[in-house]
Design a protein around this motif. Sequence first.
Motif, PDB file in Angstrom:
ATOM      1  N   GLU A 270     -11.690 -40.879  20.693  1.00 48.14           N
ATOM      2  CA  GLU A 270     -11.936 -40.031  21.681  1.00 48.14           C
ATOM      3  C   GLU A 270     -10.871 -39.149  22.171  1.00 48.14           C
ATOM      4  O   GLU A 270      -9.596 -39.349  21.542  1.00 48.14           O
ATOM      5  CB  GLU A 270     -12.243 -40.752  23.127  1.00 48.14           C
ATOM      6  N   LYS A 271     -11.068 -37.982  22.905  1.00 45.33           N
ATOM      7  CA  LYS A 271      -9.969 -37.248  23.062  1.00 45.33           C
ATOM      8  C   LYS A 271     -10.272 -36.314  24.307  1.00 45.33           C
ATOM      9  O   LYS A 271     -11.297 -35.981  24.535  1.00 45.33           O
ATOM     10  CB  LYS A 271      -9.778 -36.006  21.871  1.00 45.33           C
ATOM     11  N   THR A 272      -9.116 -35.669  25.020  1.00 42.75           N
ATOM     12  CA  THR A 272      -9.716 -35.127  26.376  1.00 42.75           C
ATOM     13  C   THR A 272      -8.641 -33.920  26.179  1.00 42.75           C
ATOM     14  O   THR A 272      -7.500 -33.937  25.668  1.00 42.75           O
ATOM     15  CB  THR A 272      -8.964 -35.825  27.525  1.00 42.75           C
TER      16      THR A 272
ATOM     17  N   GLN B 223     -14.063 -33.688  27.474  1.00 41.39           N
ATOM     18  CA  GLN B 223     -14.019 -35.120  27.001  1.00 41.39           C
ATOM     19  C   GLN B 223     -14.858 -35.302  25.773  1.00 41.39           C
ATOM     20  O   GLN B 223     -16.318 -35.526  25.764  1.00 41.39           O
ATOM     21  CB  GLN B 223     -14.473 -36.118  28.257  1.00 41.39           C
ATOM     22  N   LEU B 224     -14.033 -35.509  24.651  1.00 42.35           N
ATOM     23  CA  LEU B 224     -14.852 -35.522  23.341  1.00 42.35           C
ATOM     24  C   LEU B 224     -14.601 -36.794  22.922  1.00 42.35           C
ATOM     25  O   LEU B 224     -13.926 -37.719  22.851  1.00 42.35           O
ATOM     26  CB  LEU B 224     -13.859 -34.556  22.475  1.00 42.35           C
ATOM     27  N   GLY B 225     -15.965 -37.131  21.810  1.00 40.00           N
ATOM     28  CA  GLY B 225     -15.884 -38.271  21.009  1.00 40.00           C
ATOM     29  C   GLY B 225     -16.187 -37.679  19.714  1.00 40.00           C
ATOM     30  O   GLY B 225     -16.867 -36.863  19.729  1.00 40.00           O
ATOM     31  N   GLY B 226     -15.782 -38.435  18.716  1.00 39.17           N
ATOM     32  CA  GLY B 226     -16.069 -37.837  17.228  1.00 39.17           C
ATOM     33  C   GLY B 226     -16.551 -38.693  16.374  1.00 39.17           C
ATOM     34  O   GLY B 226     -16.265 -39.821  16.410  1.00 39.17           O
TER      35      GLY B 226
ATOM     36  N   VAL C 160     -16.138 -31.312  34.139  1.00 37.35           N
ATOM     37  CA  VAL C 160     -15.823 -32.036  32.924  1.00 37.35           C
ATOM     38  C   VAL C 160     -17.088 -31.987  32.079  1.00 37.35           C
ATOM     39  O   VAL C 160     -18.056 -32.009  32.599  1.00 37.35           O
ATOM     40  CB  VAL C 160     -15.609 -33.564  33.301  1.00 37.35           C
ATOM     41  N   GLU C 161     -16.792 -31.656  30.911  1.00 37.85           N
ATOM     42  CA  GLU C 161     -17.890 -31.460  29.863  1.00 37.85           C
ATOM     43  C   GLU C 161     -17.898 -32.777  28.703  1.00 37.85           C
ATOM     44  O   GLU C 161     -16.698 -32.693  28.006  1.00 37.85           O
ATOM     45  CB  GLU C 161     -17.972 -30.260  29.020  1.00 37.85           C
ATOM     46  N   ASN C 162     -18.710 -33.429  28.719  1.00 34.16           N
ATOM     47  CA  ASN C 162     -18.854 -34.516  27.636  1.00 34.16           C
ATOM     48  C   ASN C 162     -19.259 -34.070  26.483  1.00 34.16           C
ATOM     49  O   ASN C 162     -20.591 -33.665  26.400  1.00 34.16           O
ATOM     50  CB  ASN C 162     -19.390 -35.862  28.181  1.00 34.16           C
TER      51      ASN C 162
END
Length: 352
Positions: free
Chosen positions: A297-299, A308-311, A234-236
């Motif tokens: 957020e988005k996976t 696992q993204l936050g924007g 998993v990459e944040n």
Amino acid sequence: MNTNQFELIGLAGRLLAWYDREKRDLPWRRSKDPYRIWLAEIMLQQTQVSAVIPYFDRFLQTWPRLSDLARAHDDQVMKAWEGLGYYSRARNLLAAARLIETRFSGVMPSEEKELLSLPGIGEYTAAAIAAIAFGRPVVAVDGNLVRVFARLTATDWDPSNLSQRRQVRRVAESLLPPGRPGDYNEALMDLGATICLPRRPGCSACPLTELCLAFHQDQVDRYPAKPRRRPRPVENKIVLVLIWQKKFHVSRRPAQGLLAGLYQFDWLSPSVLREGQAADLALAQMYPGAKISWLGEKTHDFTHRQWQLGGYAVQVEARPELKTGIWVDRRTLAALPFPAALTGYRERVLLL
Ligand code: SF4
């Protein structure tokens, strides 16, 4: 293969009789045009039939012949592929179309060996094109087909094992009906996709129950052999959409590697964040006076990793000094090829 108790000799006849009655009406089955069959096979790699159909139709409207695709602009093709994922397929498709134009005088090769020399065409796709478009007596074996034959013969074949795939191919080819290799391939594909499903196969509707060893042993769920799965890393990551004077900052990803050649927003480097510091605080320090909005957020799952993204959208007054990338207006942003992982953020910022 254990066929002592249940011979597979009658397999092709039963399968083709079922296929003639039940075959799926798919747009690429309406002709034997090798270009269409190739295009469909590339799109169907890793993608469901229902998702492929609109893309297939649009591609053919835009580029009805292989020579049209060979002359297409890279960005146009990437844009048309947007949302289908696994973008290396689109790049390889274009590269292969151009190679067919130059190396094969614009005619799709019919032999597996030549097909395998083209970018994006592996063993499965080469065999599928050779059999379906050119009637060559070969069988394209993917995970679905391994599952079907593992059950038919009650053999512990593992779909991820390449040498076992080749064993399945030998078995499947030994049963090829004379004169209908394309239909035999497509019938097996249909059986694997609609009846002999990974979970809860529809054995009561299957034309091969009488021949199926796993069915007779009541051990359908035991086959195929289950591959061992490694956990996906998993990459944040934090997506940073910089906006200046109604323009958006984007850059192009490198020509090789994950999502190669697609456009993206900036990323907030983890090194910018001091221990435990929230990203919005760091952004406020980096861009004083900017209007900062959380984009959610988005996976996003890739085959071998998960993002696992936050924007954040950061609307700045003064143009930041940036070494790479370009500023684009709304229309251009909407038209650029973007990875599916980021299109949700793009839609959000287009509404700001
Ligand atoms: S009988 Fe069941 S397990 Fe056997 S091939 Fe048909 S659907 Fe698959």
